[in-house]
Design a protein around this motif. Structure first.
Motif, mmCIF file in Angstrom:
data_model
loop_
_atom_site.group_PDB
_atom_site.id
_atom_site.type_symbol
_atom_site.label_atom_id
_atom_site.label_comp_id
_atom_site.label_asym_id
_atom_site.label_seq_id
_atom_site.Cartn_x
_atom_site.Cartn_y
_atom_site.Cartn_z
ATOM 1 N N LEU A 126 40.508 41.125 45.754
ATOM 2 C CA LEU A 126 39.213 40.455 45.649
ATOM 3 C C LEU A 126 39.078 39.359 46.690
ATOM 4 O O LEU A 126 40.057 38.720 47.091
ATOM 5 C CB LEU A 126 39.042 39.848 44.262
ATOM 6 N N ILE A 127 37.850 39.124 47.109
ATOM 7 C CA ILE A 127 37.554 38.084 48.078
ATOM 8 C C ILE A 127 36.627 37.076 47.419
ATOM 9 O O ILE A 127 35.544 37.435 46.957
ATOM 10 C CB ILE A 127 36.875 38.677 49.328
ATOM 11 N N ARG A 136 30.907 36.625 34.114
ATOM 12 C CA ARG A 136 31.577 37.077 32.896
ATOM 13 C C ARG A 136 32.040 38.522 33.078
ATOM 14 O O ARG A 136 31.273 39.371 33.533
ATOM 15 C CB ARG A 136 30.632 36.985 31.703
ATOM 16 N N PHE A 137 33.298 38.761 32.756
ATOM 17 C CA PHE A 137 33.864 40.104 32.807
ATOM 18 C C PHE A 137 34.192 40.535 31.389
ATOM 19 O O PHE A 137 34.673 39.741 30.575
ATOM 20 C CB PHE A 137 35.118 40.133 33.674
ATOM 21 N N ARG A 158 42.541 38.425 36.171
ATOM 22 C CA ARG A 158 42.519 38.246 37.623
ATOM 23 C C ARG A 158 41.074 38.149 38.143
ATOM 24 O O ARG A 158 40.750 37.265 38.939
ATOM 25 C CB ARG A 158 43.232 39.432 38.284
ATOM 26 N N LEU A 159 40.208 39.019 37.684
ATOM 27 C CA LEU A 159 38.812 38.996 38.103
ATOM 28 C C LEU A 159 38.155 37.669 37.752
ATOM 29 O O LEU A 159 37.462 37.053 38.571
ATOM 30 C CB LEU A 159 38.052 40.149 37.442
ATOM 31 N N ARG A 164 35.710 32.341 38.979
ATOM 32 C CA ARG A 164 35.499 31.155 38.144
ATOM 33 C C ARG A 164 34.633 31.462 36.928
ATOM 34 O O ARG A 164 33.605 30.833 36.692
ATOM 35 C CB ARG A 164 34.878 30.032 38.982
ATOM 36 N N GLY A 165 35.080 32.444 36.172
ATOM 37 C CA GLY A 165 34.316 32.855 35.010
ATOM 38 C C GLY A 165 35.201 33.093 33.805
ATOM 39 O O GLY A 165 36.315 32.570 33.714
ATOM 40 N N GLU A 166 34.699 33.869 32.883
ATOM 41 C CA GLU A 166 35.406 34.181 31.650
ATOM 42 C C GLU A 166 35.574 35.692 31.522
ATOM 43 O O GLU A 166 34.810 36.465 32.102
ATOM 44 C CB GLU A 166 34.621 33.669 30.438
ATOM 45 N N CYS A 167 36.592 36.101 30.752
ATOM 46 C CA CYS A 167 36.778 37.517 30.467
ATOM 47 C C CYS A 167 36.859 37.719 28.967
ATOM 48 O O CYS A 167 37.539 36.945 28.269
ATOM 49 C CB CYS A 167 38.040 38.057 31.144
#
Length: 314
Positions: A126-127, A136-137, A158-159, A164-167
């Motif tokens: 990822l970049i 959100r993932f 990792r995503l 800078r989010g939540e999974c």
């Protein structure tokens, strides 16, 4: 100039100069303003990147992408170079997924994610995108009992960290012991909320499995034994999405394991936007064809040899 900017410029230049696509159509396709497209074309000409990349050996991959979209009525396609090494081939497709995610991801997006080696390579390549955060993932399937490298929990973490989010996870195995146990997990409030989120994802990234005793993740994880896999093959099964098997025409098989599987179903994927399948390797051609014909995926990321074989079979 970053690799992403270079990739975007050559794609825009190819579409405009080689395919005759208008600036307005290109702007709509990439979610850019028309002045931005014009500036990128000007920059490509000034830096001579257009001539260099369009004459480069891999420039023909862009025309392959257009051919896949036309023949299979796909919304989009990405074709990456092939490799004779299985792991390198998976990694190349994963990198293609990372580039595609970078291209289409927006601030505050909701993204569904599956699992598998290709998805893990996508996560590892990822970049970061400075203007994109708070993403959100959400898992599209329950977890694997083994193989942390490609488990949805690790991939989602990792995503989320990069953007800078939540999974959000489905708190259950991908396959359980009985239909009753499946209903128990699905009745849990946290899982009901996660499934609802998953079905409303704007983007969904998933792998495509193959019905083969040597290469099936479900045999490696112990969810299915070799004898059951042979029965699925004799029933016409060619591929699976989250352990839900289908034939080459995209028809779902009637299997007992489906009633024990905790995942978004391929039939539900039909009604979701921007479902992206990542799969490479000639052995997966029939599985990819079935997924396309069943309308389980709308966007394909694959490698050159697989793309050529898909077009040959079609």
């Amino acid at each position: 100039m970053t690799k992403i900017e270079e990739d975007l410029m050559v794609r825009i230049a190819w579409l405009h100069y080689q395919e005759g696509i208008t600036l307005s159509e290109i702007a709509d396709r990439f979610g850019l303003s028309r002045p931005k497209v014009t500036r990128l074309l000007d920059k490509a000409r000034r830096s001579k990147i257009v001539r260099f990349l369009i004459e480069a050996p891999n420039a023909h991959l862009l025309s392959l992408e257009e051919e896949l979209k036309k023949v299979f009525l796909l919304e989009d396609a990405v074709v990456v170079p092939s490799s004779e090494e299985k792991d390198v081939a998976y990694e190349n497709v994963g990198k293609g997924g990372a580039i595609y995610l970078y291209r289409v991801l927006r601030k505050g997006d909701l993204v569904g994610v599956g699992w598998g080696s290709t998805l893990r390579y996508m996560a590892d390549n990822l970049i970061p995108k400075e203007e994109v955060y708070d993403v959100r993932f959400v898992s599209l399937a329950g977890g694997l009992t083994v193989g942390s490298f490609m488990n949805p929990y690790n991939i989602g973490e990792r995503l989320a960290s990069v953007y800078r989010g939540e999974c959000y996870y489905i708190h259950a195995p991908n396959v359980v012991e009985s239909p009753e146990l499946r209903e128990f997990y699905l009745a849990e409030r946290v899982n009901r909320k996660t499934f609802e989120m998953a079905k409303n994802a704007r983007l969904s990234f998933l792998g495509i499995g193959v019905v083969h005793p040597q290469f099936s993740t479900y045999i490696k994880t112990g969810f299915i034994d070799t004898q059951d896999m042979e029965i699925i093959r004799r029933m016409g099964g060619v591929g699976d999405i989250f352990g839900q098997f289908y034939d080459i025409e995209g028809n779902m098989l009637d299997l007992e394991i489906h009633r024990r599987t905790i995942a978004v179903s391929p039939l539900e994927l039909r009604n979701m936007p921007n479902v992206i399948g990542l799969a490479g390797g000639v052995r997966k051609v029939e599985a990819i064809l079935g997924a396309i014909r069943g309308r389980f995926i709308k966007i394909l990321i694959t490698d050159e040899l697989t793309a050529l074989k898909l077009l040959e079979v079609a």
